[in-house]
Scaffold this motif. Sequence first.
Motif, PDB file in Angstrom:
ATOM      1  N   HIS A  33       6.554  -3.227   0.607  1.00 48.73           N
ATOM      2  CA  HIS A  33       5.405  -2.628  -0.070  1.00 48.73           C
ATOM      3  C   HIS A  33       5.678  -1.193  -0.483  1.00 48.73           C
ATOM      4  O   HIS A  33       6.692  -0.582  -0.110  1.00 48.73           O
ATOM      5  CB  HIS A  33       4.174  -2.677   0.841  1.00 48.73           C
ATOM      6  CG  HIS A  33       3.613  -4.054   0.987  1.00 48.73           C
ATOM      7  ND1 HIS A  33       2.733  -4.591   0.083  1.00 48.73           N
ATOM      8  CD2 HIS A  33       3.850  -5.013   1.923  1.00 48.73           C
ATOM      9  CE1 HIS A  33       2.435  -5.831   0.462  1.00 48.73           C
ATOM     10  NE2 HIS A  33       3.096  -6.105   1.570  1.00 48.73           N
ATOM     11  N   ASN A  81       1.948   4.110  -1.440  1.00 53.49           N
ATOM     12  CA  ASN A  81       0.523   4.274  -1.738  1.00 53.49           C
ATOM     13  C   ASN A  81       0.163   3.418  -2.932  1.00 53.49           C
ATOM     14  O   ASN A  81       1.034   3.037  -3.723  1.00 53.49           O
ATOM     15  CB  ASN A  81       0.158   5.748  -1.969  1.00 53.49           C
ATOM     16  CG  ASN A  81       0.961   6.344  -3.113  1.00 53.49           C
ATOM     17  OD1 ASN A  81       0.753   5.995  -4.278  1.00 53.49           O
ATOM     18  ND2 ASN A  81       1.894   7.243  -2.783  1.00 53.49           N
ATOM     19  N   THR A  82      -1.125   3.121  -3.089  1.00 53.51           N
ATOM     20  CA  THR A  82      -1.551   2.196  -4.129  1.00 53.51           C
ATOM     21  C   THR A  82      -1.381   2.782  -5.529  1.00 53.51           C
ATOM     22  O   THR A  82      -1.274   2.025  -6.504  1.00 53.51           O
ATOM     23  CB  THR A  82      -3.023   1.787  -3.928  1.00 53.51           C
ATOM     24  OG1 THR A  82      -3.848   2.956  -3.952  1.00 53.51           O
ATOM     25  CG2 THR A  82      -3.205   1.052  -2.617  1.00 53.51           C
ATOM     26  N   ILE A 121      -0.609   3.423   2.028  1.00 50.76           N
ATOM     27  CA  ILE A 121      -0.250   2.103   2.545  1.00 50.76           C
ATOM     28  C   ILE A 121       0.499   2.296   3.857  1.00 50.76           C
ATOM     29  O   ILE A 121       1.595   2.855   3.889  1.00 50.76           O
ATOM     30  CB  ILE A 121       0.610   1.318   1.542  1.00 50.76           C
ATOM     31  CG1 ILE A 121      -0.173   1.105   0.240  1.00 50.76           C
ATOM     32  CG2 ILE A 121       1.047  -0.025   2.137  1.00 50.76           C
ATOM     33  CD1 ILE A 121       0.601   0.394  -0.843  1.00 50.76           C
ATOM     34  N   MET A 181      -4.094  -0.857   3.599  1.00 48.83           N
ATOM     35  CA  MET A 181      -4.229  -0.040   2.393  1.00 48.83           C
ATOM     36  C   MET A 181      -5.563   0.681   2.447  1.00 48.83           C
ATOM     37  O   MET A 181      -6.599   0.120   2.069  1.00 48.83           O
ATOM     38  CB  MET A 181      -4.123  -0.921   1.148  1.00 48.83           C
ATOM     39  CG  MET A 181      -2.793  -1.652   1.050  1.00 48.83           C
ATOM     40  SD  MET A 181      -2.627  -2.635  -0.445  1.00 48.83           S
ATOM     41  CE  MET A 181      -1.001  -3.368  -0.137  1.00 48.83           C
ATOM     42  N   SER A 189       2.191  -5.322  -3.418  1.00 49.51           N
ATOM     43  CA  SER A 189       1.041  -4.528  -2.971  1.00 49.51           C
ATOM     44  C   SER A 189      -0.195  -4.868  -3.802  1.00 49.51           C
ATOM     45  O   SER A 189      -1.312  -4.935  -3.282  1.00 49.51           O
ATOM     46  CB  SER A 189       1.360  -3.038  -3.073  1.00 49.51           C
ATOM     47  OG  SER A 189       2.403  -2.687  -2.165  1.00 49.51           O
TER      48      SER A 189
END
Length: 878
Positions: A670, A673-674, A626, A658, A565
Amino acid sequence: MTGNEIRESYLRFFESKGHKILPSASLIPVNDPSILWTAAGMVPFKPFFTGAAKPDYTRVTTCQKCIRTPDIESVGRTARHHTFFEMLGNFSFGDYFKESAIPWAWEYVTEHLRLPPDKLWVTIYLDDDEAFDIWHKVVGVPAERIVRLGKDTNFWEIGVGPCGPCSEIYVDLGAERGCGSPDCEVGCDCDRYLEIWNLVFIQFFRDEEGNYTPLASKGIDTGFGLERVASVLQGVPSNFDTDLLREIMDYTAGLFGLEYGRENKVDVALKVIADHCRAITFAITDGALPSNEGRGYVIRRLLRRAARFGRLLGIQELFLYKVGGAVVRQMGRAYPELAERQDHVLSVIHNEEKRFSETLAQGTEMLNRLMEEAKKQGSSVIPGADAFKLYDTYGFPLELTQEMAEEQGFTVDTDGFGRAMEDQRQRARSARQETEYISERGALFKKMREEMGETNFVGYDALEARASVQGILRDGERVKSAQAGEEVEFILDVTPCYAESGGQVGDHGRLAAPELKVEIYEVTKPVENLIVHRGKVINGILKEHDQVSVEVDVARRLATCRNHSATHLLHKALKMVLGDHVNQAGSLVEPDRLRFDFTHYAAIDAGEIKKVEDIVNDSVLNDFTIEVFESSVDEARAMGAAALFGEKYGERVRVVKMGDFSLELCGGTHLKNTAEVGLFKLVGESSVGAGLRRVEAVTGQGALRYVNAREEQLAEIARLVKAAPHEVVRRVEGLLENNRELEAENEALQARLARYQVHDLINSVKTVKGIKVLAGEAAAPDMDSLRGMVDLLRDKIESGVIILGSTAGDKVNLVAAVTKDLLPGGLHAGKLVKEVAAVVGGGGGGRPEMAQAGGKDPSRLREALEKASQVVEKQLKL
């Protein structure tokens, strides 16, 4: 004039007219993903003509290396067609216009190249009276030698954007080069009138409706073909007969005892090989690599076409890498990057030709069979499905199959080829496919897939699954079971384990059942849609048809997802900081780190690295959701999704979004979330080829380990320099300054000691046959110091022979010198020091007046120096 002289002459001429000479841009456009190759001198400057960017210079001149491939089949059969060529050009970005460009062009061709004005013709666009007046009234070209031509030849435009009329300079090569038609004139397709220079006057903007609006800031874009001009100046019938290509062809002919100019078949082959080798050598130097897509496909096609023409001459050995070496020797002075990357380039050529040679004979045999079968059926068409099989199995580009078939009077069903390509994933292998031409391992897995079906991968949504063992292999052989302690490969009907793909490493995991445990340490996809697990049986017996549970190593998967990611965030950040020309060219995503290769033309400085880091970490802190969803390729492109290097896409694609920050096509795994990325830290930046850069980074726990290691290093340095961590920099600066002072003091003491040693050594001079000989041991720490002492002694004795030796640990250094007045008498420092060094188990040599050597036995240094007088005496007798 040679090609090199013409190139230099042109650039210097325009430099004298206030132009900045810029080096050739890469063949791989670094800021224009819409085209595969730099195909003209103006390509690197498109943003300046469109106004998208502001140039550093308003006048520029270049010699641009170019590749064009629309007419590959014509190469070698005509006088002018090339895939690789050099385009000289001068450019104005809102500076001068026709009033300067036209007179300068005439001045250069008539005064510097000394082409006879009565052999030159000029073309202009139909209604370009401005250009006519300059050519006729200012330059003095007779009106009857100025030809007005239409939009198809003398107006440059590429859709919406800047455009304008052209003016060309032609050379009349004589009626004997013409077609003989009474209507033969400028613009005829024959070889009599040769265009050498095209001046493009960029003065309009074409809008979407086709309206032309005059530009406030006009431009000049010219193209002056180096090979064409060389053929005129050197008085040869084709570009291939110029020194730019002839030397390469003569080298190739010499490799195999052939001679250019004796037989048309040989000549065509030599031309094709020379042209294509220039193209692939330059392209690989600039970062392209053979593959089945894009630029790589062009490189592979050209290389294989050149190799095949070699086979037509009876050449069976690998030879293209040798011709590539000849290209480097011919062109390396003008393009130093060729020599700098020569080893890599020739290795790529060698390996690709070797790969092709292994399949060429088999593929040719199959094509011959196909043509025989078609003949029997009264047909002259090779079916598209069979042509696709040649491509898919043997690496034959469609164009190569077409060429080979055409030589025998056959054509290829290209529509059928296209359908077969489109249906590649769905269609079953033809029953006629001959598996002996496929690798043994590949054939085995294809057979297993046909037998047991495709693997159902559920690992995007689940990290564990129930599965059935479909097949087991030990050392490449099918087995029914595996015992504890054995390492095996096995196939499951369902798996949550991600197989290595698209730069992301495969999962690790565990397989379990009652009384059974298997550690999985490798997951691959050797054939499409079949996932193979490699592991070790820890307990129990693994058997076919066992019902098992499979679990992914969650911590390892999560660490890999962090890095994957983060790679998407990094890609976008690089574009934001460095420019939209940045595109991914490769990646490696592992649990511990990520590596990202991308197109860019310069090293990334510390400020840019910090900006990229800040953007990625801000994206992490923004906690972007994401999202992963499927879409059609067209829909994804319309949304602005970027394609990632190494991925294969079908009709439906997987899109990773994203927030509003990043949108890419990707088949990897992935995060949700970031924020889960944690800390992102760039830890390395380097070059991996022309126009290609590489960055490495760590995230999450890897980033914490990196920061902790740096803190531990800082604490250790603070302890060593006896300072608090926040005072380390100031303390180290003070130590460095103190060290510089001590070094200067040491150098002064060494110089004083050398002077004392010189005084003592002067007193040990002997005389051999009237010649002063000084042989002694000196306290010199290294070879440089020893040479310095020899220089001092040579000045002192004025005439004589000096041999000094010193020890440095278990090594011996020796330096010998002979003053210039004694050289005619036969004394030679190189030969002298070589004999002396033999005593201490060493060797060396050098020039007659100064030479050095080394040895391995310090205990015999005194003995070696005592021998010096004998060696001098022996040299004087010779």
